[in-house]
Motif scaffolding. Structure first.
Motif, PDB file in Angstrom:
ATOM      1  N   ALA A 168      45.179  42.070  46.335  1.00 47.21           N
ATOM      2  CA  ALA A 168      44.836  43.573  46.021  1.00 47.21           C
ATOM      3  C   ALA A 168      44.515  44.304  44.739  1.00 47.21           C
ATOM      4  CB  ALA A 168      46.026  44.861  47.293  1.00 47.21           C
ATOM      5  N   GLY A 169      43.654  44.829  45.114  1.00 45.89           N
ATOM      6  CA  GLY A 169      43.244  45.804  43.131  1.00 45.89           C
ATOM      7  C   GLY A 169      42.159  46.217  43.945  1.00 45.89           C
ATOM      8  N   ASP A 170      41.673  47.150  42.460  1.00 43.78           N
ATOM      9  CA  ASP A 170      40.078  47.871  42.566  1.00 43.78           C
ATOM     10  C   ASP A 170      39.250  46.611  41.718  1.00 43.78           C
ATOM     11  OD1 ASP A 170      38.498  50.259  42.448  1.00 43.78           O
ATOM     12  OD2 ASP A 170      39.691  50.895  40.687  1.00 43.78           O
ATOM     13  N   LEU A 171      38.586  46.234  42.146  1.00 47.11           N
ATOM     14  CA  LEU A 171      37.665  45.011  41.731  1.00 47.11           C
ATOM     15  C   LEU A 171      36.880  45.845  41.510  1.00 47.11           C
ATOM     16  CD1 LEU A 171      37.884  42.567  44.585  1.00 47.11           C
ATOM     17  CD2 LEU A 171      38.366  42.208  41.971  1.00 47.11           C
ATOM     18  N   ASP A 172      35.761  47.115  42.491  1.00 53.97           N
ATOM     19  CA  ASP A 172      34.976  47.478  42.556  1.00 53.97           C
ATOM     20  C   ASP A 172      34.998  49.359  41.616  1.00 53.97           C
ATOM     21  OD1 ASP A 172      35.477  49.261  43.993  1.00 53.97           O
ATOM     22  OD2 ASP A 172      34.390  48.952  45.550  1.00 53.97           O
TER      23      ASP A 172
END
Length: 215
Positions: A168-172
């Motif tokens: 989980a995290g901020d890929l974009d």
């Protein structure tokens, strides 16, 4: 006579070339009709994997570098049901035009292969805090998987066995949570990418691609 290019200019040229290359490979992939965004590195008992035509370039490997998660440009090879890249420890290989190379932020959680798991016979919730927002990934007794925060709730999947939170995290890079989850059935599994940037205003994330496999 040697031509000396200042380092800042060289960096700009490298970044520009990388962006142009990524754009070109995305356009080629769309043109030939390939419909995929994620691959799980490793060996699979899945004969169908070798039947698809995958571009070798335009991929990003999700890896840890110097203690931080990063998306790194990589070449991907698929042969004899084995998916490999330039990064042996990548947990996912992504081919999605909205993603760019570089560091990515994550909640205060460790993702080192020990996945958070939820089972249909033991429904529960995985809680995460990201950018000051509390998130929960939950599964009920009917197998419905839901991501929620204090504002919205989005149903991701319905499964017959269980689900694992892979990452989980901020890929974009839109300051919102993205997910990679693995769902399980009696004989098969899926490895799915969910992005917030494509979800719209009434959902937290949207599924943009999955790899299906068995064994």
């Amino acid at each position: 006579m040697q031509l000396h290019i200042p380092i800042p200019h060289m960096r700009k040229l490298m970044i520009t070339s990388l962006v142009l290359f990524s754009t070109l490979t995305c356009a080629i992939a769309q043109d030939i009709g390939t419909a995929f965004s994620i691959l799980r590195p490793g060996n699979f008992q899945d004969e169908d994997l070798d039947k698809f035509t995958f571009p070798a370039y335009g991929w990003l490997a999700l890896v840890v570098k110097d203690g931080r998660w990063e998306l790194m440009p990589t070449k991907v090879s698929i042969e004899n049901q084995v998916v490999t890249s330039n990064y042996d420890k990548a947990i996912a290989l992504l081919h999605e035009c909205s993603l760019t190379p570089g560091k990515v932020d994550t909640p205060n959680m460790k993702f080192s292969g020990e996945r958070r798991r939820l089972f249909k016979d033991e429904p529960g919730t995985i809680k995460m805090n990201y950018k000051g927002m509390e998130y929960g990934l939950t599964m009920n007794k009917s197998g419905k998987i839901t991501l929620y925060n204090g504002v919205l709730s989005t149903t991701l999947e319905e499964v017959r066995a269980g689900v694992s939170l892979v990452w989980a995290g901020d890929l974009d890079k839109d300051d919102k949570l993205d997910l990679i989850i693995e769902t399980e059935t009696e004989n098969n599994a899926t490895y799915c990418l969910f992005l917030s940037g494509t979800a719209g205003e009434k959902a937290l994330v949207k599924k943009v691609g999955c790899q299906f496999y068995s064994g």
